[in-house]
Design an enzyme around this catalytic site. Sequence first.
Site, PDB file in Angstrom:
ATOM      1  N   ASP A  88      11.423  25.676  23.523  1.00 59.54           N
ATOM      2  CA  ASP A  88      11.541  26.063  22.111  1.00 59.54           C
ATOM      3  C   ASP A  88      11.417  27.577  21.959  1.00 59.54           C
ATOM      4  O   ASP A  88      10.742  28.074  21.055  1.00 59.54           O
ATOM      5  CB  ASP A  88      10.467  25.354  21.288  1.00 59.54           C
ATOM      6  N   SER A 131       1.099  20.443  10.106  1.00 61.37           N
ATOM      7  CA  SER A 131       0.175  21.482  10.554  1.00 61.37           C
ATOM      8  C   SER A 131       0.161  22.690   9.632  1.00 61.37           C
ATOM      9  O   SER A 131       1.122  22.979   8.930  1.00 61.37           O
ATOM     10  CB  SER A 131       0.542  21.934  11.978  1.00 61.37           C
ATOM     11  N   LYS A 132      -0.956  23.373   9.663  1.00 60.58           N
ATOM     12  CA  LYS A 132      -1.118  24.658   8.999  1.00 60.58           C
ATOM     13  C   LYS A 132      -1.882  25.578   9.945  1.00 60.58           C
ATOM     14  O   LYS A 132      -2.656  25.129  10.788  1.00 60.58           O
ATOM     15  CB  LYS A 132      -1.900  24.502   7.688  1.00 60.58           C
ATOM     16  N   VAL A 133      -1.674  26.870   9.796  1.00 60.56           N
ATOM     17  CA  VAL A 133      -2.365  27.852  10.626  1.00 60.56           C
ATOM     18  C   VAL A 133      -3.232  28.729   9.735  1.00 60.56           C
ATOM     19  O   VAL A 133      -2.757  29.266   8.729  1.00 60.56           O
ATOM     20  CB  VAL A 133      -1.369  28.721  11.427  1.00 60.56           C
TER      21      VAL A 133
END
Length: 662
Positions: A193, A30-32
């Site tokens: 988490d 993933s990337k944001v």
Amino acid sequence: MTIPKSSTGQSYPPVLDYRIVQLIGGGGFSKVFRAVNPSSESHSVAAIKVISYAPNRSNKYPIDRRALQKEVQVHSILKHPNVLEFLGAVERGVDKNGNAGKEKGILMGEAVATTKESIRARDKERQQMLSSPSHDQNYVPGLYMVLELGAGGDLFDKIAPDYGVEEDLAHFYFQQLLAGLEYIHSQGVTHRDIKPENMLLDAEGNLKIADFGLCSVYKYKGKERELTGACGSLPYIAPEMNGKPYRGEPVDVWSSGVVLFAMLVGSTPWDEPTSRSPEYSAYRTGKLFEYDPWPRIPQDALSLLKKMMHPTPEKRITFEGIRRHRWFKRANDLMTQKGKCNDPVNLAEKLLQGLAVSGDIIVEVNGAAAAAARRLDLHSDGQRAQVPENVSLTQPDAILTSSFDLAARAVARGWADDTGPGGGLPLPSSTAMPAFASDDMSRRLAMSQHISSRRAEFSTTASGSGYDMALPGASQFTQALNHFTQFEALTHVAGTGSSHLRFSPHLTRFFSSASAATILALIIDVLDRLAVLNAHQAIGDQEELELEEAYNFMADGEPETTVPSDDSSRPTGGSKRLLIGSRGARIRLKTMDRRKCVLRGEVYVENLAAPDSTSDSASAPDRNAAKCLVVMKKGKGDPLEWRRLFREVCRRPEIMQTIIST
């Protein structure tokens, strides 16, 4: 602005009327990205989290589709002021039946929308897909989640390692954390988490709980089930997550207790809550409370911490019990009756004062504050006073050695060839250490006072030259962070380069009087000495500062050698061929922090000097002129550990002497 593309030539599409404009973090699957939607009345700027379905050599394990589906389903129903808002989700480049060589999606071709605006955008996109079924064939295949932007950045980016924040600040943010967690658990969900990396700030400085990728529904219609599977980050997970079944509430209570400890003292209490950790073993016997930083914790807060981090989950305090505890019920002048920040500028000021006193930021001090600092430094005879560093007396001399050096680290932490008084308990790893060894306490206090003195200027300056409150994401809190730390000489370079880095919530940054080429070489040398994997690339005029292909969108392997990005790249000398573009350079790095967790991010060296002055002159440089801006942006890992790495870079004498302001 050009829409970014992946290494395969595929592009990133508009998502629910949002257009991707800037990569801001992530790694692995993933990337944001930062995304904009000028027509939105509620969220003109948002974050888009993209989980790629494309095969990648660096992804060792397949994507857990069921976990992704659960994350979307759970996060989309959570609505609370202290939970990062979920705006919508779509899939692109996929086929619900897996046809045409595409990956099979998890949403079965249907977008998820949770607001009136996103519902309208979803319906519009649905019509577009019906009229042009192949319109997304060349998009990066994956899940695109549209989320509220944490415009204030990471909370722990603003907390000094081994120092922490004042008690009222810790209490303020802990109250917001508990409010969010109580709501989440009221919906039958456990986060699993909770850690600094998942605690963001909004534009007004309020806390937002993020990332529900490991959440689980443990309670439904009054019936509770036990959970299995260890997940989260080792320093923050509960000891019962050891392969045996566990309950949902106690594990989040434990993790939030470790977070509270980290806010109060700027460190985690142990590497992991197992017998392999000497600190945790000493905690279980009660011996650890004799050693720093435990004695520094106020008694009421310590009482709550012991209850929250009770090794036996059945004896651990509940959320309801926390709310009744006397420390939790103490008054807090920073908070409204509804639990929000009542003065964002004051909040920013207090956070920055803590960083200034600890020596983790450097603020240009002039006028009365500078004169006061000089008076504090001198005896009545005019001689300079010897001001001791604020360091624990039990701290070994090895603290001045790189905290990222494996051999020195063992001694500095006290677990190798060193023991406590009388050969007793070794020194805890979280003992205090000075931030910038060359700095003295009087100057730190002067910088803290200077931050306060600049508050009166803020109301008028914020709307004047250099502070555009109309910028997307701009607010009193984010603008105050920059105003209090900005140095006056910056006005001489206004309009050069890209200003969005200068006015950002990232406080792991500094302005330097040395050239970009010089600073680039020094930083790479520091990283090499610390055995931090790194690779750099030039940034030229023809590129968007943070969107060009050099990111290798889904690459999560080791940094690779890159090539010049345009003709402006040039070697800067030294044993390694360094590449510096007309706008500067970017360094990608990856390492393991002292808690044995992955730390990854980028260092931007932005050129602020005129084109004909990009190298250091033979004559003495102008100490008040900024030639480059360095911003260290964390991609993945603990924000406290990222700030420690930033501290290591700034400690390099050749770099330290060029720093004008942070």
